[in-house]
Motif scaffolding. Sequence first.
Motif, PDB file in Angstrom:
ATOM      1  N   TYR A 115       0.820  -1.214   0.000  1.00 49.62           N
ATOM      2  CA  TYR A 115       0.000   0.000   0.000  1.00 49.62           C
ATOM      3  C   TYR A 115       0.856   1.267   0.000  1.00 49.62           C
ATOM      4  CZ  TYR A 115      -4.579  -2.145   0.638  1.00 49.62           C
ATOM      5  OH  TYR A 115      -5.750  -2.824   0.444  1.00 49.62           O
ATOM      6  N   ARG A 120       1.121   1.814  -7.434  1.00 49.30           N
ATOM      7  CA  ARG A 120       0.068   2.797  -7.190  1.00 49.30           C
ATOM      8  C   ARG A 120      -0.140   3.005  -5.688  1.00 49.30           C
ATOM      9  NH1 ARG A 120      -5.134   1.720 -10.766  1.00 49.30           N
ATOM     10  NH2 ARG A 120      -5.369   3.937 -10.282  1.00 49.30           N
ATOM     11  N   GLY A 121       0.945   2.834  -4.936  1.00 49.12           N
ATOM     12  CA  GLY A 121       0.892   3.004  -3.497  1.00 49.12           C
ATOM     13  C   GLY A 121       0.887   4.463  -3.087  1.00 49.12           C
ATOM     14  N   SER A 322      -6.320   0.443   5.482  1.00 48.91           N
ATOM     15  CA  SER A 322      -6.720  -0.245   4.254  1.00 48.91           C
ATOM     16  C   SER A 322      -7.947  -1.119   4.467  1.00 48.91           C
ATOM     17  CB  SER A 322      -5.562  -1.092   3.725  1.00 48.91           C
ATOM     18  OG  SER A 322      -5.156  -2.064   4.685  1.00 48.91           O
ATOM     19  N   ASN A 327     -11.561   3.093  -1.107  1.00 47.89           N
ATOM     20  CA  ASN A 327     -10.620   3.004  -2.223  1.00 47.89           C
ATOM     21  C   ASN A 327      -9.300   3.620  -1.778  1.00 47.89           C
ATOM     22  OD1 ASN A 327      -9.564   2.654  -4.871  1.00 47.89           O
ATOM     23  ND2 ASN A 327      -9.956   4.815  -5.263  1.00 47.89           N
ATOM     24  N   TRP A 328      -8.221   2.871  -1.928  1.00 47.28           N
ATOM     25  CA  TRP A 328      -6.889   3.382  -1.610  1.00 47.28           C
ATOM     26  C   TRP A 328      -5.908   2.888  -2.666  1.00 47.28           C
ATOM     27  CZ3 TRP A 328      -3.824   2.650   3.610  1.00 47.28           C
ATOM     28  CH2 TRP A 328      -2.880   3.673   3.705  1.00 47.28           C
ATOM     29  N   VAL A 329      -6.248   3.091  -3.885  1.00 44.90           N
ATOM     30  CA  VAL A 329      -5.399   2.719  -5.015  1.00 44.90           C
ATOM     31  C   VAL A 329      -5.199   3.961  -5.868  1.00 44.90           C
ATOM     32  CG1 VAL A 329      -5.153   1.280  -7.054  1.00 44.90           C
ATOM     33  CG2 VAL A 329      -6.263   0.350  -5.014  1.00 44.90           C
ATOM     34  N   GLY A 330      -3.959   4.382  -6.002  1.00 45.08           N
ATOM     35  CA  GLY A 330      -3.663   5.576  -6.791  1.00 45.08           C
ATOM     36  C   GLY A 330      -3.902   6.869  -6.061  1.00 45.08           C
ATOM     37  N   THR A 331      -4.080   6.828  -4.729  1.00 46.15           N
ATOM     38  CA  THR A 331      -4.288   8.029  -3.927  1.00 46.15           C
ATOM     39  C   THR A 331      -3.332   8.016  -2.742  1.00 46.15           C
ATOM     40  OG1 THR A 331      -6.014   6.971  -2.608  1.00 46.15           O
ATOM     41  CG2 THR A 331      -6.716   8.179  -4.580  1.00 46.15           C
ATOM     42  N   TYR A 522      -6.667  -7.193  -1.808  1.00 44.35           N
ATOM     43  CA  TYR A 522      -5.945  -6.623  -0.675  1.00 44.35           C
ATOM     44  C   TYR A 522      -6.881  -6.136   0.423  1.00 44.35           C
ATOM     45  CZ  TYR A 522      -2.042  -6.654  -3.962  1.00 44.35           C
ATOM     46  OH  TYR A 522      -1.087  -7.027  -4.858  1.00 44.35           O
TER      47      TYR A 522
END
Length: 580
Positions: A115, A120-121, A322, A327-331, A522
């Motif tokens: 993450y 994209r972490g 997480s 959503n925690w992908v690309g941010t 994940y």
Amino acid sequence: MYRASKWRRPVPGVVFMFVMVLLFLFPLWTLARLSGSAGDWFSGFSKLWREEGFFASLVSSLHLALVSVLITAVVGTMVAIAFRMFPIPGRRFLLRAMELIVAFPSFLVAFSLIYLYGSRGAVTVGIQHLFHLQQPPFDFLYSQTGIVLAEVTYYLPFMIRPLLASIELLDASLFEAASSLGAGRIRQFRRVLLPLSLPGITAGAILCFLFILNEFGILLILGSQRTPTVPVSIYNLAMINLDLPGASQEALFMLLCVLVIYFVYRLLYSRAERRFSERLQRLSLDSKPLISTGGSARVFGSATTLVVTIAFFLPVAVVLLSSFAQNWVGTVLPTSFTLHWFMSLQWDDWGSIVTTLVISTIVSVFSVVVGLLGAWLVANRRGFERGLYDTVLTLPQTVPSVVIGLSLLLAYDSGGLNFSNSPIIVIFAQTTLVLPTSYRTIVTALTRLPQSYTEAAQALGASPIRSFVRVTLPLLVPALKSAFGLAFALSAGELGATMMVYPPGFATAPIQIVQYVQRGYYAQGAALSVVMLGVLTIVLTLTAGGFRIPLLRRTSRRDEGIETPRSTAYHYQMATRKEV
């Protein structure tokens, strides 16, 4: 100090050795026997050296272990010295956090790094946006660099804690004498503190090298394909390629290597280890720093607090965030929070939690009972017999978990003792791995009990057994609770041996989490991880706090007129060492 009694009946030793043969010695003998005779061993090892795949995995294992240990030793030494020299904000809390790091399985550290440093972490995207980059600024996570980062993050407390114990053994008058002779702070550090700390640095580095060499969970998440190591190679041969003879040869070679490292450690540092062990139990949380005033001291102390806080709590915070993130992908940060991932857990997931609870409870009780028997034998025997019991008890934790799993699978997969389709083999594997920690926790507390308590009971006519049950055992309640909590945490987070032996339908929570991560789910894996960590937190809180075991209430004040001294209160000081 608790001393040996005159009770020399052989029954306890026979029972103990039978249990250790069943759990550890017979499986290892089976592994060696199935690998061939002495001549076959030599030819088999020669063949292993000629195999390109094994040689590459061996070189990779050594390279990763050496680099990780070098970084861990340097950073751990700096942090431990800073803890001794400078005022550290939150020192007590940080030391307690180091003691509880065992509750966080190593593979979750690798999971949290995905993450942070994945393509994209959060850190990767933050740097990319900050400098307006078109491509991710780095891609190291699934390489040796990412593995080293995860191993250093996880094993750093195991370097800091024994080294800090070694440093706190030093008398402050040494530094006062050096200062009176005109030595400045840098010279005191270079000529006094560092040379006197070398035994602790070397001992911690050897132990970390041994643990990192045996690491399996981090490699399974980050580098099982790109960076093969010997433990991963053993697992692939046995469980994927079904090549048990080849896996046995590699496991036997790995076993011999770690045994050599372990016995060198015991030969060189056995006396220092005992000193560190006693110091770990009574390590002062309020010792005054050598440099307590000045702006630079406050700056260094605050910087140390920041580094340790990030190293200890960032992985936990990432897993926690997480699990609730929509959503925690690309941010950089989660966009929103939800309970959806907890609600989406299937019956198999909750079943794995129940399985983990049941198996960990059985393993913890068994390891405490056997550890108590072993600690009593070590305290009541001398010479070769005592050394034999201590070696047999501490040796299993130096052996790679995949080797333990493979040896148990070979020993109990056929014949009259066929446990391959039973959870009994999982209990055997996990008990073998967590027993050394339970034993070391109990034996340290047992050997520090005042001898006068036992002598007073026996002078009043109590037999050795009655004296132990009515006097010694109640005084050991804090240590027994601590041993149970540590064993439960280690059992609940165990991965390598469990993956080798678990039967269908008995997957534990770590196995479910790894399967989620390997499939790319994940968020579900994070949710299940938080549930597992919540259970571990409850168990550790109960065993570390004022919770009492009803059947073992202290009766010494009321019945024997003996009050439990405060020095016997035992927490989780032995956790960070993973004693061997």
